[in-house]
Design a protein around this motif. Sequence first.
Motif, PDB file in Angstrom:
ATOM      1  N   TYR A  12      -2.811  54.719 -47.698  1.00  0.00           N
ATOM      2  CA  TYR A  12      -1.713  54.893 -48.666  1.00  0.00           C
ATOM      3  C   TYR A  12      -0.707  55.922 -48.148  1.00  0.00           C
ATOM      4  O   TYR A  12       0.493  55.689 -48.185  1.00  0.00           O
ATOM      5  N   THR A  13      -1.213  57.049 -47.664  1.00  0.00           N
ATOM      6  CA  THR A  13      -0.282  58.118 -47.255  1.00  0.00           C
ATOM      7  C   THR A  13       0.509  57.721 -46.015  1.00  0.00           C
ATOM      8  O   THR A  13       1.642  58.156 -45.831  1.00  0.00           O
ATOM      9  N   ASN A  14      -0.065  56.867 -45.159  1.00  0.00           N
ATOM     10  CA  ASN A  14       0.649  56.475 -43.932  1.00  0.00           C
ATOM     11  C   ASN A  14       1.466  55.193 -44.099  1.00  0.00           C
ATOM     12  O   ASN A  14       2.160  54.789 -43.175  1.00  0.00           O
ATOM     13  N   ALA A  15       1.353  54.549 -45.248  1.00  0.00           N
ATOM     14  CA  ALA A  15       2.040  53.251 -45.414  1.00  0.00           C
ATOM     15  C   ALA A  15       3.535  53.460 -45.638  1.00  0.00           C
ATOM     16  O   ALA A  15       3.959  54.412 -46.289  1.00  0.00           O
ATOM     17  N   ASP A  19       5.656  48.132 -46.984  1.00  0.00           N
ATOM     18  CA  ASP A  19       4.231  47.796 -47.061  1.00  0.00           C
ATOM     19  C   ASP A  19       3.710  48.103 -48.473  1.00  0.00           C
ATOM     20  O   ASP A  19       3.046  47.267 -49.115  1.00  0.00           O
ATOM     21  N   LEU A  20       4.030  49.298 -48.966  1.00  0.00           N
ATOM     22  CA  LEU A  20       3.549  49.680 -50.306  1.00  0.00           C
ATOM     23  C   LEU A  20       4.100  48.726 -51.362  1.00  0.00           C
ATOM     24  O   LEU A  20       3.372  48.287 -52.263  1.00  0.00           O
ATOM     25  N   ALA A  21       5.378  48.369 -51.235  1.00  0.00           N
ATOM     26  CA  ALA A  21       5.985  47.472 -52.229  1.00  0.00           C
ATOM     27  C   ALA A  21       5.277  46.113 -52.210  1.00  0.00           C
ATOM     28  O   ALA A  21       4.964  45.547 -53.272  1.00  0.00           O
ATOM     29  N   ALA A  22       5.001  45.607 -51.011  1.00  0.00           N
ATOM     30  CA  ALA A  22       4.325  44.300 -50.920  1.00  0.00           C
ATOM     31  C   ALA A  22       2.930  44.381 -51.541  1.00  0.00           C
ATOM     32  O   ALA A  22       2.500  43.471 -52.274  1.00  0.00           O
ATOM     33  N   ARG A  23       2.239  45.487 -51.290  1.00  0.00           N
ATOM     34  CA  ARG A  23       0.865  45.625 -51.816  1.00  0.00           C
ATOM     35  C   ARG A  23       0.866  45.825 -53.331  1.00  0.00           C
ATOM     36  O   ARG A  23       0.010  45.296 -54.037  1.00  0.00           O
ATOM     37  N   ILE A  24       1.834  46.590 -53.830  1.00  0.00           N
ATOM     38  CA  ILE A  24       1.921  46.769 -55.291  1.00  0.00           C
ATOM     39  C   ILE A  24       2.208  45.412 -55.942  1.00  0.00           C
ATOM     40  O   ILE A  24       1.585  45.040 -56.950  1.00  0.00           O
ATOM     41  N   ARG A 321       5.569  63.475 -59.117  1.00  0.00           N
ATOM     42  CA  ARG A 321       4.294  63.268 -58.423  1.00  0.00           C
ATOM     43  C   ARG A 321       3.896  61.794 -58.385  1.00  0.00           C
ATOM     44  O   ARG A 321       3.102  61.385 -57.552  1.00  0.00           O
ATOM     45  N   ILE A 322       4.388  61.036 -59.358  1.00  0.00           N
ATOM     46  CA  ILE A 322       4.036  59.609 -59.359  1.00  0.00           C
ATOM     47  C   ILE A 322       4.936  58.924 -58.332  1.00  0.00           C
ATOM     48  O   ILE A 322       6.164  58.893 -58.488  1.00  0.00           O
ATOM     49  N   ASP A 323       4.328  58.393 -57.294  1.00  0.00           N
ATOM     50  CA  ASP A 323       5.117  57.708 -56.272  1.00  0.00           C
ATOM     51  C   ASP A 323       4.478  56.346 -55.983  1.00  0.00           C
ATOM     52  O   ASP A 323       3.437  55.992 -56.550  1.00  0.00           O
ATOM     53  N   ALA A 324       5.124  55.586 -55.090  1.00  0.00           N
ATOM     54  CA  ALA A 324       4.633  54.228 -54.801  1.00  0.00           C
ATOM     55  C   ALA A 324       3.204  54.270 -54.252  1.00  0.00           C
ATOM     56  O   ALA A 324       2.390  53.393 -54.560  1.00  0.00           O
ATOM     57  N   ALA A 325       2.892  55.299 -53.460  1.00  0.00           N
ATOM     58  CA  ALA A 325       1.550  55.368 -52.864  1.00  0.00           C
ATOM     59  C   ALA A 325       0.482  55.509 -53.951  1.00  0.00           C
ATOM     60  O   ALA A 325      -0.550  54.818 -53.924  1.00  0.00           O
ATOM     61  N   HIS A 326       0.721  56.399 -54.927  1.00  0.00           N
ATOM     62  CA  HIS A 326      -0.268  56.575 -56.006  1.00  0.00           C
ATOM     63  C   HIS A 326      -0.340  55.333 -56.893  1.00  0.00           C
ATOM     64  O   HIS A 326      -1.414  54.945 -57.350  1.00  0.00           O
ATOM     65  N   LEU A 327       0.801  54.709 -57.129  1.00  0.00           N
ATOM     66  CA  LEU A 327       0.783  53.485 -57.951  1.00  0.00           C
ATOM     67  C   LEU A 327      -0.018  52.397 -57.236  1.00  0.00           C
ATOM     68  O   LEU A 327      -0.859  51.717 -57.834  1.00  0.00           O
ATOM     69  N   CYS A 328       0.229  52.262 -55.941  1.00  0.00           N
ATOM     70  CA  CYS A 328      -0.487  51.260 -55.148  1.00  0.00           C
ATOM     71  C   CYS A 328      -1.988  51.542 -55.179  1.00  0.00           C
ATOM     72  O   CYS A 328      -2.807  50.633 -55.370  1.00  0.00           O
ATOM     73  N   TRP A 329      -2.352  52.819 -55.041  1.00  0.00           N
ATOM     74  CA  TRP A 329      -3.773  53.219 -55.018  1.00  0.00           C
ATOM     75  C   TRP A 329      -4.471  52.839 -56.320  1.00  0.00           C
ATOM     76  O   TRP A 329      -5.540  52.228 -56.311  1.00  0.00           O
TER      77      TRP A 329
END
Length: 364
Positions: A12-15, A19-24, A321-329
């Motif tokens: 998540y942190t390196n994406a 990539d994050l948008a596609a996974r979300i 603090r809420i970002d795409a990485a945390h949402l994806c996770w």
Amino acid sequence: MFRVQAPLPERYTNAGPDDLAARIGAAKAALGSRLFILGHHYQRDEVMRWADARGDSFGLSRKAADNSGADYIVFCGVHFMAESADILTADHQQIVLPDLNAGCSMADMADLDAVEEAWESLDEVVDVERLVPITYMNSSAALKAFVGRHGGAVCTSSNARAVITWALERGEKLLFFPDQHLGRNTAYQLGFGADDMRVWDPKRDFGGLEERDAKEATFLLWKGHCSVHQRFGVQHVEAARAEHPGVQVIVHPECAHEVVELADQVGSTDYIIKAVDAAPAGSTLAIGTEIHLVQRLAAEHPDKTVFSLDPLICPCSTMFRIDAAHLCWVLENLVDGNVVNRITVDPDTAEWARVALQRMLDIT
Ligand code: 13P
Ligand code: SF4
């Protein structure tokens, strides 16, 4: 309030953002109608684009209460909002906050011990049967429950006037927490003056007041504030007016009263959005609220000049603090059957907090 968010795995942190948008998108599609994502207006665009419903604190609490279908409500906002959603939703619904560190510094300025202590001190001096406690939505579930137990209600920035009017029909005085500014601005709107209000400082004996103050005041305003909105000052309004003749200044009621007094309009985030929508093309609008909302409004209204009243950026660091990485996770975990970062309120607290929230929903 102390909360611990575990660091995210590197995938998540390196994406990257794509990539994050596609996974979300994929996780959201997989969860379908079992998932409902709520987004507060202060959220970043990379998060907000995935929200099934957007709103201010009041609108989101209604949307949570009205949605009985989804199993998972992912709340892109801050902790107190997720708690309220848990209180207002059915037992089978689970509320998820993508980052546990997304709290609210204002909400943390009043805790149950301090409010109970204030109440006991006031009980020695005034008739607490006639003292109505009102808590701003931006407060812990424990404080909402306190208010429910003592005949009071919750309010938000969009209904404070109606809730305070209701409270004054039930009693003769209000203890309003945690935001002194919303309390003060609403009291002035209702025609009260400075003599009717006193600030209760929880760090001082008897709130830093004399017995006479508690007896005389109609409004006891907790000494709390929002660090984002308190930054806006009279100097910003004066500078905006000097640099942009004809500018309309629109501010949130968490701003200090002297700023609200100078502004052309004041209202909740939802109100601000509607005011910008309603302004004619060519308008110049200086907005006193969190920067992500201001930037979104500027992008959505290219025919108007929309800018922050404070030229130095005013983000809410906890909303941020809420970002795409945390949402994806959290979403990928839900797809795998793991509910991470679930926010729950214990049944007794929830029962009384629901009473206070329901009073607010009924009043408005
Ligand atoms: P509203 O969403 O009620 O406008 O409040 C703004 C805010 O500070 C939320 O934390
Ligand atoms: Fe709290 Fe202010 Fe952030 Fe709202 S903007 S969540 S009141 S710190």
